[in-house]
Design an enzyme around this catalytic site. Structure first.
Site, short mmCIF file in Angstrom:
data_model
loop_
_atom_site.label_atom_id
_atom_site.label_comp_id
_atom_site.label_asym_id
_atom_site.label_seq_id
_atom_site.Cartn_x
_atom_site.Cartn_y
_atom_site.Cartn_z
N CYS A 156 0.74 -1.21 -0.17
CA CYS A 156 0.06 -0.05 -0.03
C CYS A 156 0.80 1.41 -0.31
O CYS A 156 0.27 2.42 -0.11
CB CYS A 156 -1.02 0.08 1.18
SG CYS A 156 -0.10 0.25 2.77
N CYS A 160 -1.20 -2.87 8.70
CA CYS A 160 -0.88 -1.63 9.27
C CYS A 160 -0.21 -2.01 10.65
O CYS A 160 0.95 -1.62 11.05
CB CYS A 160 -2.07 -0.70 9.64
SG CYS A 160 -2.59 -0.15 8.00
#
Lengths: 399, 126
Positions: B35, B104
């Site tokens: 990402c 994340c």
């Protein structure tokens, strides 16, 4: 908290007049247009009238309009319908030309055909403004080319493609070919702002969706030029000239037609929207450093202001704006289920990190000067705050 | 849009231990190739304990929020204790993270381990 909606390219409110036009078709005029009795006759008449209104707007015949469930179905029907209809006539596997900046409704449909080995596809590259060069379509043309599908205006960056020029070229090419090349355009973003006369554009197929111009969701239309055969995707009854089975969404279709009528009536609002959009672009450029206006600076939808904010990520900006009542959208990877950044920005040549910082404002009829002033008053601080957090942005905020 | 917990949103709005550290004892910088998020962690170590920690993050709400939560969890722990913290510990601490944002927290752990490794490497050289 006052909420400000700046995401009209995603969808917008149904106009009150549209809702009013639709209302009788829920409680009183509920008949099935295929029924022969008076209940059926009155909805059949409404359907015919609606088809006529849409045809008038597109400058075509009523019989050339098919109602669908929306833009995505129209795109699917146009592409799959043409390929499946002509598949067996072609000596070779049919060839499709499309672009790398199309909406997923077109892109994924083409990829599906490729995967199924039903078609070969050329994806035309754009320049860094997302603009297609018609010369590249000429270069991509092959003996087995069956379909060209190019969007009228880009949903993310607002770039307006030279559809008329491409259409005229294809028309010329067809004069010297045995197997005709069909030309489809996804005009979903264009209806309110651009000339959608199909004769002017020289297109064979055109997709539109009601909720993008003040109509209800779940209804759209596909223009199919007389003489263009398409295979149906939905099988069943004989509705929509045997091309799309299923009882017609009468209230939705009446709403779509009313909305398209209002597009013409309310044309004058567009100048106001353009001015506010320009104010937003200029304001952001003046107040925030390291911002890139994406798309074509001039040749763009008049309600679109799309940017990449360097050193920060779009979803973080979006949520900060949302917390202060402002609704926008982003093409950042983090906002998509697939974790890929916007294919449109990547096609325009932006690197991943820059594409991550994308933010799209799309204005509408209800947007006011106060709304834009408010955005310009809160956005610089949001960007500054996020740049302070970023390992890339420090030198730019003097920290 | 994703559903974020109040705690994660609070850390996103008011990040703790944000910023660059002067003269850190260890730095971890980790990028997510999928990402594009990038996280930078700075640690100060005294008597085998992380006495101070700071972060910088390029990323979404989850990436920033989890970075901030991570610094709170780690601060005061010994290097061994810090090593044992897992991505799912951070997710739990954040009060649930959308599945698509789980990476994340992995990024955070990688940055943390990178900072500890960096500290150890620097210490060996001394």
């Amino acid at each position: 908290m006052k909420r400000i909606y700046l995401d009209y390219a995603a969808t917008g409110p149904t106009k009150p007049e549209v809702l009013k036009a639709m209302e009788p078709f829920f409680l009183q005029k509920f008949g099935n247009p295929s029924s022969l009795h008076s209940f059926g006759q009155e909805t059949r008449a409404a359907l015919d009238k609606a088809r006529g209104q849409v045809a008038k707007f597109l400058n075509c015949k009523s019989g050339e309009i098919l109602f669908t469930s929306g833009g995505t179905e129209s795109d699917n029907l146009a592409i799959l319908g043409v390929v499946f209809e002509y598949y067996h006539q072609a000596k070779n596997k049919p060839h499709i030309i499309t672009s790398s900046v199309e909406h997923h409704a077109v892109l994924h449909t083409c990829q599906y055909l490729e995967k199924k080995s039903e078609a070969e596809v050329t994806y035309i590259k754009t320049d860094n403004r997302g603009l297609i060069n018609p010369e590249d379509i000429k270069k991509a043309m092959k003996p087995n080319t069956l379909l060209v599908s190019i969007m009228y205006a880009n949903n993310e960056i607002g770039t307006v493609e030279p559809i008329r020029e491409i259409g005229k070229y294809i028309e010329k090419v067809n004069k010297d070919r045995d197997n005709k090349v069909y030309f489809h355009t996804d005009a979903v973003q264009a209806i309110e702002y651009l000339n959608c006369d199909v004769k002017y554009l020289h297109v064979d197929l055109l997709s539109l969706s009601a909720h993008k111009f003040g109509g209800p969701k779940g209804v759209g239309a596909l223009f199919v030029k007389e003489g263009t055969a398409i295979k149906r995707l939905i099988h069943g009854g004989d509705q929509e000239y045997h091309r799309r089975a299923g009882t017609e969404n009468v209230p939705g279709i009446v709403g779509l037609a009313k909305a398209i009528e209002l597009v013409v009536r309310d044309k004058s609002k567009n100048e106001k929207i353009r001015k506010l959009r320009d104010k937003l672009i200029q304001g952001i450029g003046k107040k925030i450093p390291d911002v890139i206006l994406t798309g074509d600076p001039k040749n763009r939808l008049l309600n679109n202001a799309s940017f990449c904010f360097n050193f920060i990520e779009g979803e973080s900006i979006l949520i900060n704006l949302d917390l202060q009542g402002v609704a926008v959208s982003t093409g950042s990877a983090c906002s998509s289920g697939s974790l890929d950044p916007s294919h449109v920005l990547i096609a325009c040549g932006f690197d991943h990190q820059t594409a991550q910082g994308s933010l799209r404002f799309t204005l509408g009829e209800q947007t006011t000067k106060e709304d834009i002033d408010y955005v310009l008053s809160i956005l610089p601080d949001i960007v500054k705050k996020l740049r302070k957090m970023s390992p890339f942005g420090r030198k730019n905020v003097g920290v | 849009m994703w559903e974020y917990s109040q705690k994660l949103l609070d850390h996103f709005k008011n990040p703790r231990n944000l910023g660059k550290m002067e003269n850190p004892d260890g730095v971890g910088r980790e990028g997510n190739p999928t990402c594009g998020d990038v996280m930078e962690l700075f640690i100060k170590v005294k008597d085998n304990r992380i006495v101070d920690i700071k972060f910088l993050t390029f990323g979404c709400v989850a990436a920033i929020g989890i970075s901030s939560i991570l610094t709170e969890v780690v601060k005061g722990k010994t290097l061994e204790e810090a090593r044992k913290i897992t991505a799912s510990d951070l997710v739990k601490e954040a009060g649930d993270v959308p599945p698509v944002k789980y990476h994340c927290s992995v990024l955070g752990i990688q940055a943390l381990n990178g900072a500890i490794e960096d500290y150890k490497k620097r210490n060996k050289q001394k």
